[in-house]
Design a protein around this motif. Structure first.
Motif, PDB file in Angstrom:
ATOM      1  N   GLU A  69      98.616  49.215 128.446  1.00 35.34           N
ATOM      2  CA  GLU A  69      99.189  48.505 127.487  1.00 35.34           C
ATOM      3  C   GLU A  69     100.299  49.339 126.821  1.00 35.34           C
ATOM      4  N   GLY A  95     104.010  45.128 125.320  1.00 38.21           N
ATOM      5  CA  GLY A  95     103.799  44.748 126.753  1.00 38.21           C
ATOM      6  C   GLY A  95     102.859  45.484 127.651  1.00 38.21           C
ATOM      7  N   ILE A 107      90.480  49.144 125.843  1.00 39.61           N
ATOM      8  CA  ILE A 107      90.604  48.594 124.511  1.00 39.61           C
ATOM      9  C   ILE A 107      89.448  47.536 124.235  1.00 39.61           C
ATOM     10  N   ALA A 118      88.220  44.654 121.948  1.00 37.35           N
ATOM     11  CA  ALA A 118      88.801  43.485 120.976  1.00 37.35           C
ATOM     12  C   ALA A 118      87.698  42.663 120.497  1.00 37.35           C
ATOM     13  N   SER A 119      88.039  42.058 119.267  1.00 38.85           N
ATOM     14  CA  SER A 119      87.194  41.173 118.633  1.00 38.85           C
ATOM     15  C   SER A 119      87.176  39.807 119.628  1.00 38.85           C
ATOM     16  N   THR A 120      86.467  38.786 119.376  1.00 33.40           N
ATOM     17  CA  THR A 120      86.183  37.774 119.987  1.00 33.40           C
ATOM     18  C   THR A 120      87.394  36.715 120.001  1.00 33.40           C
ATOM     19  N   ARG A 121      87.595  35.830 120.938  1.00 29.32           N
ATOM     20  CA  ARG A 121      89.137  35.280 121.019  1.00 29.32           C
ATOM     21  C   ARG A 121      89.165  34.222 119.895  1.00 29.32           C
ATOM     22  N   GLU A 172      89.518  32.791 116.337  1.00 27.73           N
ATOM     23  CA  GLU A 172      89.734  33.246 114.989  1.00 27.73           C
ATOM     24  C   GLU A 172      88.851  32.733 114.008  1.00 27.73           C
ATOM     25  N   LYS A 173      88.099  31.727 114.239  1.00 25.79           N
ATOM     26  CA  LYS A 173      87.311  31.269 113.249  1.00 25.79           C
ATOM     27  C   LYS A 173      85.972  31.716 113.480  1.00 25.79           C
ATOM     28  N   MET A 182      97.271  42.575 125.849  1.00 21.74           N
ATOM     29  CA  MET A 182      95.641  42.417 126.356  1.00 21.74           C
ATOM     30  C   MET A 182      95.847  41.389 127.025  1.00 21.74           C
ATOM     31  N   HIS A 204      91.354  22.265 118.241  1.00 22.96           N
ATOM     32  CA  HIS A 204      91.776  23.371 117.627  1.00 22.96           C
ATOM     33  C   HIS A 204      93.235  23.874 118.408  1.00 22.96           C
ATOM     34  N   ARG A 215      93.873  35.491 124.181  1.00 22.47           N
ATOM     35  CA  ARG A 215      92.646  35.096 124.317  1.00 22.47           C
ATOM     36  C   ARG A 215      91.918  33.584 123.715  1.00 22.47           C
ATOM     37  N   ASP A 216      92.885  32.914 123.212  1.00 22.85           N
ATOM     38  CA  ASP A 216      92.705  31.545 122.838  1.00 22.85           C
ATOM     39  C   ASP A 216      92.196  30.695 123.915  1.00 22.85           C
ATOM     40  N   TRP A 217      91.473  29.694 123.638  1.00 25.68           N
ATOM     41  CA  TRP A 217      91.026  28.728 124.670  1.00 25.68           C
ATOM     42  C   TRP A 217      92.317  27.815 124.885  1.00 25.68           C
ATOM     43  N   TYR A 254     108.944  42.400 132.353  1.00 28.04           N
ATOM     44  CA  TYR A 254     108.555  41.822 131.182  1.00 28.04           C
ATOM     45  C   TYR A 254     107.662  40.647 131.448  1.00 28.04           C
ATOM     46  N   SER A 294     104.188  41.021 133.165  1.00 30.00           N
ATOM     47  CA  SER A 294     103.347  41.430 132.113  1.00 30.00           C
ATOM     48  C   SER A 294     102.934  40.231 131.309  1.00 30.00           C
ATOM     49  N   ARG A 304     113.039  39.668 124.190  1.00 28.98           N
ATOM     50  CA  ARG A 304     113.443  41.011 124.562  1.00 28.98           C
ATOM     51  C   ARG A 304     114.546  40.800 125.385  1.00 28.98           C
TER      52      ARG A 304
END
Ligand SMILES: [Fe+2]
Ligand SMILES: [Fe+2]
Lengths: 102, 327
Positions: free
Chosen positions: A17, A32, A67, A69-72, A74-75, B1, B20, B34-36, B92, B95, B164
């Motif tokens: 990263e 990136g 790295i 990281a916190s869990t994905r 946000e709640k 990430m 959500h 990292r979101d569903w 980019y 990535s 970018r």
């Protein structure tokens, strides 16, 4: 899914990263990622890829796998300690209009 | 990430996640790695971003052919920087694709094996140096029309890569147009070269926006998910409206007898590209498809020893550092 010897080799170039400080006075910001054989190559690649037009005065690279990281979600309750302490915000306190500079 | 969205929740657990996700899209907020996300959203993004990345990489070839033959050191330096930017754009985007849990080496392999596509435009030959100018003007101009709205795409890493890229495209378009202005001030033969290049690149450039809306099956889902913000036909119209006055100023004719200003609609009317040609070029039968693929394949294979040597060097250095630490 590739089984050629070549992509096995390629896969060994780890992912990094990249964080760039745009100019003095600013934080490094994530811009990136890239692949490189080692840290030094990651830095020079990052320079060539992310700062071709003076976009940075300082670069950090870090192996992605390093790295934490916190869990994905946000709640996630992980963040709840910061949500229920309204008294941490200046707006929590009522001050009369005519008190200056506060 | 780059942690992929690997776990598939059970049926019952999926509903609140879907809600959500939908709410995030509806609020015009970004989806982050990292979101569903629904599998279809992820798959669509991987396909679109990979295809976009491949286009940038293959896109280095038509112009790259002119680097050694650029007519002056100034033009050579500019062209070099431009082609280098396109490599950067590809990286980019790879990535961004990797944040969806795919592997970059695997994407390259898919391109080389012809399992993923790239833009049809890069399968046309660059016959004269005027083509370099026209590519900057038309092809990068079309890319700008396409990419500016993608800066607001719902997937965060893709949108940020686009920001970018868009910053750099303006240089690409302007250097092309300036090159053409210079040639138009030159000899009659130079002006003819420019017009010839315009004639050859106009229709393929209009095809860059993809098939007409009625014929673009994936568009509706992409727009609902706000991956894409405008339809193919809308972007094509914008490109025409933007380019016509530029052609006037340059003093060239766009090769479309149906092209005219429509005062009622406040836009230009224009002819229909030959969609069967687009179909042919996409399915591998354009003038340069096999050449482009062959070049990409050989570059990859001929570079293998460099990648292997770097890996071996890194391993050796790491082993030495470890020995030093032990001793
Ligand atoms: Fe580009
Ligand atoms: Fe470009």
């Amino acid at each position: 899914m590739s089984t050629t010897g070549d992509s096995t080799t390629r896969a060994e170039w780890p992912l990094y990263e990249v964080f760039v400080r745009g100019k003095r006075g600013l934080n490094h910001v994530h811009v990136g990622s890239l692949h490189a054989a080692d840290d030094r190559m990651a830095l020079t690649h990052a320079r060539d890829l992310y700062t071709r037009r003076n976009e940075g005065v300082s670069i950090w690279v870090v192996r992605s796998e390093h790295i934490t990281a916190s869990t994905r979600d946000e709640k996630d309750p992980f963040f709840s300690p910061s949500a229920d302490k309204v008294y941490r915000h200046p707006t929590f306190y009522d001050i009369p209009e005519d008190v200056p500079h506060i | 990430m780059t942690t992929p969205n690997a776990t598939v929740p059970a049926e019952g657990a999926q509903k609140p996640l879907q809600e959500h996700f939908d709410a995030t899209i509806a609020r015009d907020q970004r989806i982050e790695p990292r979101d569903w996300m629904p599998e279809g959203y992820r798959r669509t993004l991987v396909r679109q971003i990979a295809q976009h990345a491949h286009s940038e990489i293959i896109g280095m070839q038509p112009e790259g052919e002119w680097i050694t033959r650029a007519p002056s050191l100034r033009r050579k330096a500019i062209l070099f920087a431009k082609v280098q930017d396109e490599a950067g754009h590809g990286l980019y985007l790879y990535s961004a694709a990797e944040t969806l849990g795919v592997d970059r080496a695997d994407l390259t392999q898919r391109l080389i094996e012809g399992r993923q596509k790239y833009s049809s435009i890069f399968n046309y030959p660059t016959l004269s140096f005027a083509d370099v100018g026209v590519i900057g003007w038309f092809v990068d101009g079309a890319a700008i029309c396409n990419q500016v709205p993608l800066c607001r795409s719902s997937y965060g890493p893709y949108a940020r890569a686009m920001v970018r890229i868009c910053k750099e495209e303006s240089f690409h378009q302007r250097q092309g147009y300036e090159l053409l202005m210079t040639m138009m001030r030159g000899t009659e033969a130079q002006r003819e070269m420019v017009q010839d290049a315009v004639d050859r690149w106009w229709w393929p450039s209009l095809m860059m926006f993809g098939p007409p809306d009625g014929d673009s099956p994936n568009s509706a889902a992409s727009m609902a998910w706000k991956i894409k913000r405008h339809s193919n036909d809308e972007l094509r119209r914008r490109f025409v409206d933007m380019t016509v006055p530029q052609a006037d100023k340059l003093g060239v004719t766009l090769p479309d007898p149906e092209l005219r200003w429509n005062p009622e609609r406040g836009r230009h009317d224009f002819g229909t590209p030959d969609w069967s040609e687009l179909q042919r070029v996409i399915s591998g039968d354009g003038p340069c498809n096999s050449e482009r693929m062959e070049r990409r394949r050989s570059a990859h294979e001929e570079g293998a020893w460099v990648r292997e040597a770097a890996t071996a060097h890194a391993a050796k250095q790491a082993a030495r550092a470890e020995e030093g630490a032990v001793a």
